[in-house]
Design an enzyme around this catalytic site. Sequence first.
Site, PDB file in Angstrom:
ATOM      1  N   ALA A 156       0.835  -1.378  -0.060  1.00 33.83           N
ATOM      2  CA  ALA A 156       0.119  -0.118  -0.164  1.00 33.83           C
ATOM      3  C   ALA A 156       0.968   1.277  -0.034  1.00 33.83           C
ATOM      4  O   ALA A 156       0.714   2.320  -0.866  1.00 33.83           O
ATOM      5  CB  ALA A 156      -0.894  -0.080   1.377  1.00 33.83           C
ATOM      6  N   TYR A 157       1.887   1.321   0.870  1.00 32.98           N
ATOM      7  CA  TYR A 157       2.790   2.466   0.932  1.00 32.98           C
ATOM      8  C   TYR A 157       3.404   2.562  -0.526  1.00 32.98           C
ATOM      9  O   TYR A 157       3.546   3.652  -0.924  1.00 32.98           O
ATOM     10  CB  TYR A 157       3.717   2.138   1.995  1.00 32.98           C
ATOM     11  CG  TYR A 157       4.785   3.291   2.394  1.00 32.98           C
ATOM     12  CD1 TYR A 157       4.193   4.646   3.154  1.00 32.98           C
ATOM     13  CD2 TYR A 157       6.007   3.337   1.662  1.00 32.98           C
ATOM     14  CE1 TYR A 157       5.026   5.569   3.278  1.00 32.98           C
ATOM     15  CE2 TYR A 157       6.980   4.433   1.891  1.00 32.98           C
ATOM     16  CZ  TYR A 157       6.517   5.739   2.619  1.00 32.98           C
ATOM     17  OH  TYR A 157       7.279   6.351   2.950  1.00 32.98           O
ATOM     18  N   SER A 158       4.021   1.679  -1.068  1.00 32.76           N
ATOM     19  CA  SER A 158       4.790   1.798  -2.339  1.00 32.76           C
ATOM     20  C   SER A 158       3.664   2.122  -3.485  1.00 32.76           C
ATOM     21  O   SER A 158       4.072   2.988  -4.138  1.00 32.76           O
ATOM     22  CB  SER A 158       5.331   0.219  -2.634  1.00 32.76           C
ATOM     23  OG  SER A 158       6.345  -0.196  -1.796  1.00 32.76           O
ATOM     24  N   SER A 160       0.864   3.891  -3.126  1.00 34.12           N
ATOM     25  CA  SER A 160       0.455   5.304  -2.931  1.00 34.12           C
ATOM     26  C   SER A 160       1.849   6.211  -3.224  1.00 34.12           C
ATOM     27  O   SER A 160       1.454   7.131  -3.764  1.00 34.12           O
ATOM     28  CB  SER A 160       0.330   5.522  -1.308  1.00 34.12           C
ATOM     29  OG  SER A 160       1.135   5.370  -0.470  1.00 34.12           O
TER      30      SER A 160
END
Length: 250
Positions: A156-158, A160
Site C-alpha cells: 500500500a505504501y509503495s 501510494s
Amino acid sequence: MTTFPGRFDGRTAIVTGGASGLGKAVAKRIVAEGGKVCLWDLNPDALAAARGDVGATHTVAIDVSDHAAVANAAQESNAALGGRIDVLVCSAGITGATVPVHEFPIDSWLRVVDINLNGLFYCNRSVVPLMLANGYGRIVNVASVAGKEGNPNASAYSASKAGVIGFTKSLGKELAGKGIIANTLTPATFESPILEQLPKSQVDYMRSKIPMGRLGEIDESAAMVCFMASEECSFTTASTFDTSGGRTTF
C-alpha cells in the site's frame, strides 16, 4: 543545520504533516530563512507543541483525507498568511500494515491510499488555484524510493508513493509556464517518527538497500525540500529529487 538567511523573505508556506518529522524540520527551516508557515497535522497536541518550536504563524488540526476539510483549511490558511500561499509541502503520510499482499488488511490499504495519495491530491487541488491567482508557487510532494522500486510487505505504501510520483509529473506539466513549479522528493528511509510504525526487520531491510550503509538524516531531506521550495528551483518541474544514499539513481 546550515541555513540561508533571507531565502524565504516575504514567502508563505503550508506544510502538511508539519507537527513532526520531515514536515516540522522543513517548516522550521523556512521560518528561520524568513518565511511564514502554516502547519497542518492530524495530531492536535503535537501541533500545539510544534507551533511554538517552529514559530508558525497558523496551525490547522486536520485529516487530509477529508476533502471538504482540506478545501476549508486552504482558504483559512490563505487568509492567515496574508492572502497568498507561495509554497505547499505535502509531507503527511502513514506506512500501513507490514504484511504480504495476500494478507494485507483492506482497511489498512484504504487508509494508506486515503492519506498518502488522495489526501495529497486534495491538498494540491485546493492550493493550486490560490497560487495561480498570484502567478507563483512551489509545490513539493513527498514520495519515497518505495514508489520507484517497491518494498516487499509494504504494497500500500509503495503503491501510494508511486501514485504521488505520477501525479506530480502530471501536475508539473500542467503548470509549466504558469509560474508554479511542482516536484517530488523521493527519500530513502531516514530517522523519523514514522519508523515507529514499522517492525525493526523492515527498517533493517530498508537500511540494507542503501549503498551508503546508513539511514538518512531529516536535515538532509529538509535541505533538499527547501531548495525545491525556493525561487532557486526555477527550471526543473514534473521531476523527482532523490535523497537516497545511492539507492536510486534515476
